[in-house]
Enzyme design. Structure first.
Site: not given
Length: 248
Positions: A65, A109, A204
């Site tokens: 992402h 992810d 992230s």
């Protein structure tokens, strides 16, 4: 688990830079030479950044992402706001998100970034080793996660310097209580609900490091409270990682 924790365990909306280091401590400069800062521009024109880590001279691993245009990677940084001589800023030649990535349930992810030029290995820039196939870390094992995140939930700015927090690997059944979309074959859950030392917004894509190897890639955490973070399980994706690094 106290009822209030159950009420607060809503998933964060996944946005670029959605996870951050809360608590922990500043690390010795350049003692985590694998750490990368991934910067990019989203479709709305806003600049964002994520964490990542060098796995080979031409490749950085991050979260799927964490993508956009004008992607570039900063290696060898400690103070991300300073112009350090150790820093290497390298444009991304190609972003390869996992083909099964699903932004609705956050599975797969994970993304490889091929750099336009080879990273120069120095004391401040070194790859992080990946675990062997079928390797696993047991619940209770203490691992670490690093990034340039806020030092508290109420802080308005992120840390300029690289920080690190220790996280405890949680049992899969406990993770399922926190995250109803948790998939144990593809994910690892780590943290400590009793301590203000976990993952939150801004990093992230950073690695979950256990025994000096990357066992996870940070993908998401809890909303409105501090608790465990969910990491994409690197071991599950080793064949895909290896295949793509050989092809590109």
């Amino acid at each position: 688990m106290p009822p209030i924790l159950i009420l607060l365990t809503l998933l964060l909306p996944l946005r670029a830079g959605a996870e951050e280091i809360i608590g922990g401590h500043e690390v010795k400069p350049h003692s985590r030479p694998y750490m990368a800062r991934v910067r990019f521009v989203k479709d709305n024109g806003k600049r964002h950044s994520c964490g990542g880590f060098l796995v080979q001279d031409y490749f950085v691993l991050t979260a799927a992402h964490c993508t956009g245009s004008s992607m570039r990677v900063i290696l060898g940084a400690h103070n991300i706001r300073a112009k350090e001589e150790t820093q290497q800023i390298i444009p991304v030649a190609k972003a390869i998100p996992h083909p099964a990535y699903d932004d609705k349930d956050n599975t797969s992810d994970i993304m490889l970034l091929k750099l336009e030029s080879k990273a120069k290995r120095t004391k401040a820039v070194r790859p992080l080793k990946l675990p062997r196939p079928n390797a696993r870390v047991k619940p209770g094992h203490v691992c670490s996660v690093a990034g340039w995140g806020r030092t508290s939930i109420n802080a308005t700015q992120r840390s300029s310097c690289l920080r690190e927090a220790q996280l405890i690997i949680q049992k899969d059944k406990e993770c399922k209580k926190y995250f109803y979309k948790y998939f144990k074959t593809m994910q690892i859950c780590a943290g400590d609900p009793k301590k203000i030392q976990s993952t939150y917004s801004g990093d992230s894509g950073g690695p979950l490091v256990c025994n000096n190897k990357a066992y996870g890639v940070l993908t998401y955490g809890l909303n409105r409270t501090i608790g465990p973070g969910v990491f994409t399980k690197v071991v599950h994706y080793l064949p895909w990682i290896s295949r793509n690094m050989k092809l590109l």
